[in-house]
Design a protein around this motif. Structure first.
Motif, short mmCIF file in Angstrom:
data_model
loop_
_atom_site.label_atom_id
_atom_site.label_comp_id
_atom_site.label_asym_id
_atom_site.label_seq_id
_atom_site.Cartn_x
_atom_site.Cartn_y
_atom_site.Cartn_z
N GLU A 167 0.83 -1.21 0.00
CA GLU A 167 0.00 0.00 0.00
C GLU A 167 0.86 1.26 0.00
O GLU A 167 1.84 1.36 0.74
CB GLU A 167 -0.92 0.02 1.22
N ARG A 168 0.47 2.19 -0.85
CA ARG A 168 1.05 3.53 -0.87
C ARG A 168 -0.10 4.51 -0.76
O ARG A 168 -1.18 4.28 -1.31
CB ARG A 168 1.88 3.76 -2.14
N LEU A 169 0.10 5.60 -0.04
CA LEU A 169 -0.97 6.49 0.35
C LEU A 169 -0.87 7.85 -0.34
O LEU A 169 0.21 8.43 -0.43
CB LEU A 169 -0.94 6.71 1.87
N THR A 170 -2.01 8.33 -0.80
CA THR A 170 -2.08 9.67 -1.40
C THR A 170 -3.24 10.43 -0.77
O THR A 170 -4.37 9.95 -0.75
CB THR A 170 -2.29 9.57 -2.93
N ALA A 171 -2.94 11.61 -0.24
CA ALA A 171 -3.98 12.48 0.30
C ALA A 171 -4.56 13.30 -0.84
O ALA A 171 -3.84 13.76 -1.74
CB ALA A 171 -3.41 13.40 1.37
N CYS A 172 -5.87 13.48 -0.83
CA CYS A 172 -6.49 14.25 -1.90
C CYS A 172 -7.81 14.84 -1.40
O CYS A 172 -8.38 14.40 -0.40
CB CYS A 172 -6.72 13.39 -3.15
N ALA A 173 -8.26 15.85 -2.12
CA ALA A 173 -9.48 16.56 -1.75
C ALA A 173 -10.16 17.07 -3.00
O ALA A 173 -9.57 17.11 -4.09
CB ALA A 173 -9.18 17.71 -0.79
N ALA A 174 -11.41 17.47 -2.84
CA ALA A 174 -12.17 17.98 -3.97
C ALA A 174 -11.64 19.34 -4.41
O ALA A 174 -11.15 20.12 -3.58
CB ALA A 174 -13.64 18.10 -3.59
N PRO A 175 -11.70 19.64 -5.70
CA PRO A 175 -11.22 20.95 -6.18
C PRO A 175 -11.86 22.12 -5.45
O PRO A 175 -11.18 23.10 -5.12
CB PRO A 175 -11.60 20.93 -7.67
N GLN A 176 -13.17 22.04 -5.16
CA GLN A 176 -13.83 23.16 -4.47
C GLN A 176 -13.34 23.30 -3.04
O GLN A 176 -13.28 24.41 -2.49
CB GLN A 176 -15.36 23.00 -4.52
N PHE A 177 -12.96 22.19 -2.42
CA PHE A 177 -12.40 22.25 -1.06
C PHE A 177 -11.05 22.95 -1.09
O PHE A 177 -10.77 23.83 -0.27
CB PHE A 177 -12.26 20.83 -0.50
N LEU A 178 -10.20 22.58 -2.06
CA LEU A 178 -8.87 23.17 -2.13
C LEU A 178 -8.92 24.64 -2.56
O LEU A 178 -7.99 25.40 -2.27
CB LEU A 178 -8.00 22.36 -3.10
N ALA A 179 -9.99 25.02 -3.24
CA ALA A 179 -10.11 26.43 -3.62
C ALA A 179 -10.28 27.32 -2.40
O ALA A 179 -9.84 28.48 -2.40
CB ALA A 179 -11.29 26.61 -4.57
N THR A 180 -10.90 26.79 -1.35
CA THR A 180 -11.10 27.58 -0.12
C THR A 180 -10.13 27.18 0.99
O THR A 180 -10.04 27.88 2.00
CB THR A 180 -12.55 27.40 0.39
N HIS A 181 -9.41 26.04 0.80
CA HIS A 181 -8.42 25.59 1.78
C HIS A 181 -7.12 25.24 1.04
O HIS A 181 -6.75 24.07 0.95
CB HIS A 181 -8.92 24.36 2.54
N PRO A 182 -6.44 26.21 0.47
CA PRO A 182 -5.21 25.90 -0.27
C PRO A 182 -4.17 25.26 0.66
O PRO A 182 -3.97 25.71 1.80
CB PRO A 182 -4.74 27.26 -0.79
N ILE A 183 -3.53 24.20 0.17
CA ILE A 183 -2.56 23.46 0.99
C ILE A 183 -1.23 23.41 0.24
O ILE A 183 -1.12 22.72 -0.79
CB ILE A 183 -3.08 22.05 1.31
N ALA A 184 -0.25 24.12 0.74
CA ALA A 184 1.09 24.13 0.14
C ALA A 184 2.09 23.39 0.99
O ALA A 184 3.17 23.04 0.53
CB ALA A 184 1.55 25.57 -0.08
N GLN A 185 1.74 23.15 2.26
CA GLN A 185 2.60 22.41 3.17
C GLN A 185 1.73 21.71 4.20
O GLN A 185 0.54 22.03 4.35
CB GLN A 185 3.59 23.35 3.85
N ALA A 186 2.31 20.75 4.92
CA ALA A 186 1.52 19.95 5.85
C ALA A 186 0.83 20.80 6.90
O ALA A 186 -0.29 20.49 7.33
CB ALA A 186 2.42 18.90 6.50
N GLU A 187 1.47 21.88 7.32
CA GLU A 187 0.90 22.74 8.35
C GLU A 187 -0.43 23.37 7.90
O GLU A 187 -1.24 23.78 8.73
CB GLU A 187 1.89 23.84 8.75
N ASP A 188 -0.64 23.48 6.60
CA ASP A 188 -1.87 24.08 6.10
C ASP A 188 -3.09 23.20 6.33
O ASP A 188 -4.23 23.65 6.12
CB ASP A 188 -1.74 24.38 4.60
N LEU A 189 -2.87 21.96 6.77
CA LEU A 189 -3.99 21.07 7.07
C LEU A 189 -4.62 21.39 8.43
O LEU A 189 -5.65 20.81 8.79
CB LEU A 189 -3.54 19.61 7.05
N ALA A 190 -4.01 22.27 9.20
CA ALA A 190 -4.59 22.69 10.48
C ALA A 190 -6.00 23.23 10.25
O ALA A 190 -6.23 24.05 9.36
CB ALA A 190 -3.71 23.74 11.14
N GLY A 191 -6.95 22.72 11.01
CA GLY A 191 -8.33 23.15 10.87
C GLY A 191 -9.13 22.32 9.88
O GLY A 191 -10.34 22.51 9.77
#
Length: 306
Positions: A167-191
């Motif tokens: 198993e290899r793991l990939t995190a992913c999210a919907a385009p509309q989610f990322l439009a309001t929660h941009p993630i450029a680094q792991a710390e951006d997942l806070a919240g």
């Protein structure tokens, strides 16, 4: 040669009546299921008790209460009847070829195996495949399966194993989610809400380690029991999914989800094909083992037998 003792092999009509009463909880329900009268069901139960020399029910004012012995007998008999029924179905559906009864994880079955099964069937005319979903470990001695595809380690009881892929793991999210929660680094997942499979409690820790990061403060979680459910929740924009890479790639290619940071992070465990040693020479199983190993090689994954 094994001689079967008829005393311990009641007529099928007796067993069907007993099975129906245990399942429905009443003679009336059993009679409706089998298209018989209540008095006929009662006579069949009495004949079964006489043959076994055991009282299977206590009777009070026309009400039957199964004994503890009846409960044990029912567990064994219902499994045996399932095997007999499955054998008959397989013979009728495919009288000239072999049949493979395969237990498999539901999302793996629908997203990976099902689209590739026509390839197997076209290469092996005359073989039919019966699929049933299973989440947890079972015994090949009591379940009517020839093999199982599961996730974990090569520790299925009493079985031989073929590793399909790690198993290899990939995190992913919907385009509309990322439009309001941009993630450029792991710390951006806070919240953010991190979606987690109930059977993979350490998966997010592995993913953060693969990003050379630690889990930030302020993240919350949502636990689901199937990857198919996790995918739909993520597509709805409710959180970040952590998927096996083979599933993530499907959703990413179709534009429903987008990858986050480094994809394909190593996880814990692998997908395996396992089968009991007594079924090793079964022709449909031999054909399936060879085919799935070849498919893994074609997909760039090496399958190892253990």
């Amino acid at each position: 040669m094994i001689l079967r003792q008829r005393r311990f092999l009641p007529n099928l009509s007796l067993l069907l009546a007993f099975d129906a009463v245990m399942r429905r909880g009443s003679v009336t329900g059993a009679a409706q299921d089998l298209g018989l009268t209540q008095s006929t069901i009662s006579r069949l139960l009495q004949s079964l008790e006489a043959q076994l020399g055991q009282s299977l029910f206590t009777r009070h004012k026309k009400r039957l209460t199964p004994t503890e012995a009846a409960q044990r007998y029912f567990r064994d008999i219902s499994g045996a009847l399932d095997i007999i029924q499955r054998a008959g179905m397989s013979l009728i559906a495919n009288p000239d070829g072999g049949t493979l009864d395969l237990a498999v994880l539901p999302t793996f079955a629908t997203r990976w195996l099902a689209p590739r099964l026509p390839d197997f069937l076209s290469q092996n005319p005359g073989i039919s495949v019966n699929l049933a979903t299973r989440f947890s470990t079972f015994s090949f001695e009591t379940e009517p399966f020839d093999a199982v595809i599961f996730f974990g380690r090569d520790d299925w009881p009493g079985a031989k194993h073929l590793k399909l892929f790690e198993e290899r793991l990939t995190a992913c999210a919907a385009p509309q989610f990322l439009a309001t929660h941009p993630i450029a680094q792991a710390e951006d997942l806070a919240g953010c809400v991190l979606l987690q499979l109930a059977t993979r409690p350490g998966a997010w820790a592995d993913w953060f380690a693969g990003q050379d990061a630690t889990r930030p403060e302020g993240v919350s979680g949502m636990v689901v029991d199937q990857f198919s459910m996790m995918i739909q929740v993520a597509i709805s924009g409710l959180g970040v999914a952590l998927l096996p890479d083979y599933l993530a790639r499907i959703e990413i290619a179709e534009g429903r989800l987008q990858p986050i940071l480094r994809p394909g992070v190593p996880g814990r465990g692998a997908y395996w094909l396992a089968w009991p040693d007594r079924k090793a020479g079964l022709k449909p199983l031999e054909a399936f083992r060879g085919w799935i190993a070849a498919r893994m090689a074609r997909d760039g994954v090496h399958a190892d037998q253990a």
